[in-house]
Design a protein around this motif. Structure first.
Motif, PDB file in Angstrom:
ATOM      1  N   ALA A  96       0.859  -1.193   0.000  1.00 46.75           N
ATOM      2  CA  ALA A  96       0.000   0.000   0.000  1.00 46.75           C
ATOM      3  C   ALA A  96       0.890   1.236   0.000  1.00 46.75           C
ATOM      4  O   ALA A  96       2.104   1.148   0.178  1.00 46.75           O
ATOM      5  N   VAL A  97       0.262   2.391  -0.181  1.00 47.37           N
ATOM      6  CA  VAL A  97       0.928   3.665   0.095  1.00 47.37           C
ATOM      7  C   VAL A  97       0.630   4.007   1.551  1.00 47.37           C
ATOM      8  O   VAL A  97      -0.522   3.970   1.985  1.00 47.37           O
ATOM      9  N   TYR A  98       1.679   4.301   2.291  1.00 45.24           N
ATOM     10  CA  TYR A  98       1.558   4.590   3.719  1.00 45.24           C
ATOM     11  C   TYR A  98       1.679   6.096   3.947  1.00 45.24           C
ATOM     12  O   TYR A  98       2.586   6.751   3.408  1.00 45.24           O
ATOM     13  N   TYR A  99       0.783   6.617   4.762  1.00 44.98           N
ATOM     14  CA  TYR A  99       0.739   8.028   5.110  1.00 44.98           C
ATOM     15  C   TYR A  99       0.723   8.178   6.627  1.00 44.98           C
ATOM     16  O   TYR A  99       0.219   7.311   7.335  1.00 44.98           O
ATOM     17  N   CYS A 100       1.222   9.294   7.098  1.00 43.82           N
ATOM     18  CA  CYS A 100       1.017   9.622   8.507  1.00 43.82           C
ATOM     19  C   CYS A 100       0.144  10.869   8.576  1.00 43.82           C
ATOM     20  O   CYS A 100       0.073  11.654   7.628  1.00 43.82           O
ATOM     21  N   ASN A 101      -0.541  11.025   9.682  1.00 51.56           N
ATOM     22  CA  ASN A 101      -1.355  12.204   9.926  1.00 51.56           C
ATOM     23  C   ASN A 101      -1.862  12.135  11.356  1.00 51.56           C
ATOM     24  O   ASN A 101      -1.717  11.102  12.028  1.00 51.56           O
ATOM     25  N   THR A 102      -2.445  13.207  11.797  1.00 52.14           N
ATOM     26  CA  THR A 102      -3.094  13.151  13.097  1.00 52.14           C
ATOM     27  C   THR A 102      -4.297  12.211  13.017  1.00 52.14           C
ATOM     28  O   THR A 102      -4.945  12.109  11.966  1.00 52.14           O
ATOM     29  N   ALA A 103      -4.566  11.525  14.109  1.00 49.49           N
ATOM     30  CA  ALA A 103      -5.723  10.632  14.160  1.00 49.49           C
ATOM     31  C   ALA A 103      -6.942  11.356  14.693  1.00 49.49           C
ATOM     32  O   ALA A 103      -7.986  10.738  14.918  1.00 49.49           O
ATOM     33  N   SER A 104      -6.816  12.665  14.911  1.00 53.18           N
ATOM     34  CA  SER A 104      -7.946  13.459  15.355  1.00 53.18           C
ATOM     35  C   SER A 104      -8.369  14.394  14.231  1.00 53.18           C
ATOM     36  O   SER A 104      -7.736  14.454  13.177  1.00 53.18           O
ATOM     37  N   TYR A 105      -9.455  15.109  14.459  1.00 54.59           N
ATOM     38  CA  TYR A 105      -9.994  16.015  13.436  1.00 54.59           C
ATOM     39  C   TYR A 105      -9.695  17.456  13.833  1.00 54.59           C
ATOM     40  O   TYR A 105      -9.822  17.808  15.000  1.00 54.59           O
ATOM     41  N   PRO A 106      -9.346  18.310  12.877  1.00 53.90           N
ATOM     42  CA  PRO A 106      -9.160  18.034  11.457  1.00 53.90           C
ATOM     43  C   PRO A 106      -7.754  17.506  11.168  1.00 53.90           C
ATOM     44  O   PRO A 106      -6.824  17.759  11.931  1.00 53.90           O
ATOM     45  N   PRO A 107      -7.591  16.773  10.106  1.00 55.63           N
ATOM     46  CA  PRO A 107      -6.267  16.285   9.764  1.00 55.63           C
ATOM     47  C   PRO A 107      -5.394  17.408   9.219  1.00 55.63           C
ATOM     48  O   PRO A 107      -5.892  18.448   8.774  1.00 55.63           O
ATOM     49  N   PHE A 108      -4.096  17.191   9.249  1.00 58.30           N
ATOM     50  CA  PHE A 108      -3.175  18.072   8.548  1.00 58.30           C
ATOM     51  C   PHE A 108      -3.310  17.805   7.045  1.00 58.30           C
ATOM     52  O   PHE A 108      -3.877  16.785   6.644  1.00 58.30           O
ATOM     53  N   PRO A 109      -2.770  18.702   6.205  1.00 55.86           N
ATOM     54  CA  PRO A 109      -2.727  18.366   4.777  1.00 55.86           C
ATOM     55  C   PRO A 109      -1.971  17.050   4.583  1.00 55.86           C
ATOM     56  O   PRO A 109      -0.920  16.829   5.226  1.00 55.86           O
ATOM     57  N   TRP A 110      -2.486  16.186   3.734  1.00 56.66           N
ATOM     58  CA  TRP A 110      -1.860  14.881   3.529  1.00 56.66           C
ATOM     59  C   TRP A 110      -0.559  15.030   2.748  1.00 56.66           C
ATOM     60  O   TRP A 110      -0.465  15.803   1.798  1.00 56.66           O
ATOM     61  N   GLY A 111       0.452  14.263   3.173  1.00 57.25           N
ATOM     62  CA  GLY A 111       1.697  14.215   2.435  1.00 57.25           C
ATOM     63  C   GLY A 111       1.573  13.335   1.213  1.00 57.25           C
ATOM     64  O   GLY A 111       0.490  12.852   0.879  1.00 57.25           O
ATOM     65  N   GLN A 112       2.717  13.089   0.584  1.00 59.96           N
ATOM     66  CA  GLN A 112       2.694  12.290  -0.649  1.00 59.96           C
ATOM     67  C   GLN A 112       2.677  10.790  -0.355  1.00 59.96           C
ATOM     68  O   GLN A 112       2.402   9.988  -1.239  1.00 59.96           O
ATOM     69  N   GLY A 113       2.955  10.438   0.873  1.00 57.09           N
ATOM     70  CA  GLY A 113       2.976   9.033   1.245  1.00 57.09           C
ATOM     71  C   GLY A 113       4.258   8.352   0.789  1.00 57.09           C
ATOM     72  O   GLY A 113       5.089   8.927   0.083  1.00 57.09           O
ATOM     73  N   THR A 114       4.420   7.110   1.216  1.00 57.20           N
ATOM     74  CA  THR A 114       5.570   6.315   0.800  1.00 57.20           C
ATOM     75  C   THR A 114       5.079   4.919   0.426  1.00 57.20           C
ATOM     76  O   THR A 114       4.311   4.308   1.167  1.00 57.20           O
ATOM     77  N   GLN A 115       5.495   4.452  -0.727  1.00 59.40           N
ATOM     78  CA  GLN A 115       5.011   3.181  -1.254  1.00 59.40           C
ATOM     79  C   GLN A 115       5.729   2.010  -0.608  1.00 59.40           C
ATOM     80  O   GLN A 115       6.967   1.985  -0.543  1.00 59.40           O
ATOM     81  N   VAL A 116       4.968   1.051  -0.121  1.00 59.11           N
ATOM     82  CA  VAL A 116       5.507  -0.204   0.394  1.00 59.11           C
ATOM     83  C   VAL A 116       4.967  -1.328  -0.490  1.00 59.11           C
ATOM     84  O   VAL A 116       3.749  -1.460  -0.646  1.00 59.11           O
ATOM     85  N   THR A 117       5.873  -2.098  -1.052  1.00 59.74           N
ATOM     86  CA  THR A 117       5.487  -3.227  -1.900  1.00 59.74           C
ATOM     87  C   THR A 117       6.141  -4.484  -1.344  1.00 59.74           C
ATOM     88  O   THR A 117       7.359  -4.534  -1.200  1.00 59.74           O
ATOM     89  N   VAL A 118       5.326  -5.467  -1.034  1.00 63.79           N
ATOM     90  CA  VAL A 118       5.817  -6.721  -0.461  1.00 63.79           C
ATOM     91  C   VAL A 118       5.590  -7.832  -1.475  1.00 63.79           C
ATOM     92  O   VAL A 118       4.455  -8.110  -1.864  1.00 63.79           O
ATOM     93  N   GLN A 119       6.688  -8.449  -1.888  1.00 63.14           N
ATOM     94  CA  GLN A 119       6.622  -9.537  -2.864  1.00 63.14           C
ATOM     95  C   GLN A 119       6.551 -10.876  -2.151  1.00 63.14           C
ATOM     96  O   GLN A 119       7.242 -11.108  -1.162  1.00 63.14           O
ATOM     97  N   SER A 120       5.736 -11.759  -2.711  1.00 64.14           N
ATOM     98  CA  SER A 120       5.607 -13.095  -2.114  1.00 64.14           C
ATOM     99  C   SER A 120       6.718 -14.012  -2.610  1.00 64.14           C
ATOM    100  O   SER A 120       7.445 -13.682  -3.544  1.00 64.14           O
TER     101      SER A 120
END
Length: 114
Positions: A90-114
């Motif tokens: 998935a693409v992973y993002y961080c943010n506050t878990a309360s409202y309102p959120p901060f502007p969302w960042g670009q995230g970081t892609q995590v890819t797990v191969q089987s």
């Protein structure tokens, strides 16, 4: 307004590990912070959160494998991910878990191969 920059994602084999970082441009010490992820075709979900008193909470699918932490002196949140599974991809993002959120960042892609 606090800006968030995520990093640390990548391509990893199943059962591997990654450590994600989220750097905030301002103080987040008083905020409940969380890591979210969004897989293709799915809604964004909160997978881990850490309160200002360092209390943590995880969604069942990552319990025992992921660890969220924070360094308030550095305005940074971390997510240590162990025993990764293909379904963690998935693409992973961080943010506050309360409202309102901060502007969302670009995230970081995590890819797990089987």
């Amino acid at each position: 307004q606090v800006q968030l920059v995520e990093s640390g994602g990548g391509l990893v084999q199943a059962r591997g590990s990654l450590r994600l970082s989220c750097a905030a441009s301002g103080s987040i010490a008083s905020k409940v912070m969380g890591w979210y992820r969004q897989a293709p075709g799915k809604q964004r979900e909160l997978v881990a959160r850490v309160s200002s008193d360092y209390t943590t909470l995880y969604v069942d699918s990552v319990k025992g494998r992921f660890t969220i932490s924070r360094d308030n002196a550095k305005n940074t949140i971390y997510l240590q991910m162990n025993s990764l599974k293909p379904e963690d991809t998935a693409v992973y993002y961080c943010n506050t878990a309360s409202y309102p959120p901060f502007p969302w960042g670009q995230g970081t892609q995590v890819t797990v191969q089987s």
